[in-house]
Scaffold this motif. Structure first.
Motif, PDB file in Angstrom:
ATOM      1  N   PRO A   6       0.832  -1.217   0.000  1.00  7.61           N
ATOM      2  CA  PRO A   6       0.000   0.000   0.000  1.00  7.61           C
ATOM      3  C   PRO A   6       0.859   1.255   0.000  1.00  7.61           C
ATOM      4  O   PRO A   6       1.917   1.296   0.635  1.00  7.61           O
ATOM      5  CB  PRO A   6      -0.815  -0.125   1.295  1.00  7.61           C
ATOM      6  N   ILE A  40      -6.275   6.055  -6.367  1.00  3.08           N
ATOM      7  CA  ILE A  40      -6.420   5.427  -5.057  1.00  3.08           C
ATOM      8  C   ILE A  40      -7.273   6.311  -4.153  1.00  3.08           C
ATOM      9  O   ILE A  40      -7.058   7.528  -4.078  1.00  3.08           O
ATOM     10  CB  ILE A  40      -5.040   5.172  -4.415  1.00  3.08           C
ATOM     11  N   PHE A  45      -8.476   6.905  -0.275  1.00  6.56           N
ATOM     12  CA  PHE A  45      -8.067   6.634   1.097  1.00  6.56           C
ATOM     13  C   PHE A  45      -9.219   6.908   2.073  1.00  6.56           C
ATOM     14  O   PHE A  45     -10.047   7.796   1.850  1.00  6.56           O
ATOM     15  CB  PHE A  45      -6.877   7.512   1.494  1.00  6.56           C
ATOM     16  N   VAL A  62      -6.202   2.268   2.572  1.00  7.97           N
ATOM     17  CA  VAL A  62      -6.752   2.296   1.224  1.00  7.97           C
ATOM     18  C   VAL A  62      -8.165   1.708   1.232  1.00  7.97           C
ATOM     19  O   VAL A  62      -8.389   0.599   1.709  1.00  7.97           O
ATOM     20  CB  VAL A  62      -5.865   1.508   0.245  1.00  7.97           C
ATOM     21  N   LYS A  76      -9.129   1.058  -5.138  1.00 11.30           N
ATOM     22  CA  LYS A  76      -8.176   1.367  -6.192  1.00 11.30           C
ATOM     23  C   LYS A  76      -8.855   1.148  -7.545  1.00 11.30           C
ATOM     24  O   LYS A  76      -9.594   0.174  -7.716  1.00 11.30           O
ATOM     25  CB  LYS A  76      -6.927   0.483  -6.104  1.00 11.30           C
TER      26      LYS A  76
END
Length: 234
Positions: free
Chosen positions: A129, A151, A153, A159, A162
């Motif tokens: 990550p 990505i 968050f 995370v 994605k």
């Protein structure tokens, strides 16, 4: 007298349960651990998948070793093995034990949207990550697998999702600390072409040694056919 003694006993049990409940150790907080990554993974799993006109679900066991070696066993309700797959980079081998038949080839030989091909994304799904920057939310970042990726968050820096340029996507849910690594117990993987795999991990072990021969298909006694002939995999 017996009634009072019975009440005292019940009150004593209740007090003991409250005391024991207060002594239960709280799970460690889930947070970003710089440098922490999944290099090996072994876990019981519940898998549901769909794509290319097929759908199904099964329980089984999953082994993963970086960079991209994968072994998944699908079990029948009474515990017998009904299907196995082995992946080594882009090479895929699938075993059907009751027919003593194996199918082998490159993942790229499978048609678009085949959920078995979706599993080729595990290297990307379990990639190290990135460290979150000063601002959370969505960020464009370099990707070893795709060149670029987007990505997303969470507020704690882990995370959440994605997305790759061709629509490949993975969603992470229900993080907890596993062997010192923040690990999502649920993953939802989309290949951007209609293939979808959802995995729930049960009692995962992260970064424990994996015996090398458990990642190699044993083909003695099997008829080996081209991968493109595989139909109706679970």
């Amino acid at each position: 007298m017996a009634l009072r003694q019975g009440k005292r006993f019940l009150w004593g049990i209740a007090a003991l349960l409250l005391f024991l409940g207060g002594c239960v150790t709280a799970p460690p907080p889930v947070k970003v651990i710089p440098g922490a990554s999944v290099d090996t993974l072994s876990s019981s799993v519940a898998v549901s998948a769909k794509g290319r006109g097929h759908s199904g679900s099964a329980h089984g066991f999953l082994l993963f070793q970086r960079p991209n070696r994968l072994h998944v066993v699908f079990l029948a309700p009474f515990g017998s093995t009904v299907f196995e797959l082995f992946m080594d980079d882009d090479r895929l081998t699938c075993l059907v034990p009751d027919k003593k038949t194996a199918y082998a080839g490159r993942v790229t030989e499978l048609p678009p949207g085949d959920y078995l091909a979706t599993l080729r994304l595990m290297r990307w799904v379990l990639a190290r990550p990135p460290v979150p920057g000063p601002s959370l939310g969505a960020r464009e970042m370099e990707s070893e697998e795709f060149g670029r990726e987007r990505i997303f968050f969470m507020d704690n820096g882990l995370v959440q999702r994605k997305v790759a340029p061709e629509g490949e996507e993975v969603i992470y849910r229900d993080y907890r600390m596993v062997d010192g690594v923040p690990f999502p117990e649920k993953m939802e993987i989309h290949d951007g072409k209609g293939g979808e795999v959802k995995i729930t991990f049960e009692d995962p072990e992260v970064n424990h040694p994996i015996e090398p021969d458990t990642l190699i298909a044993k083909l003695d006694g099997y008829q080996v056919l081209p991968l493109v002939l595989l139909q109706g995999a679970p």
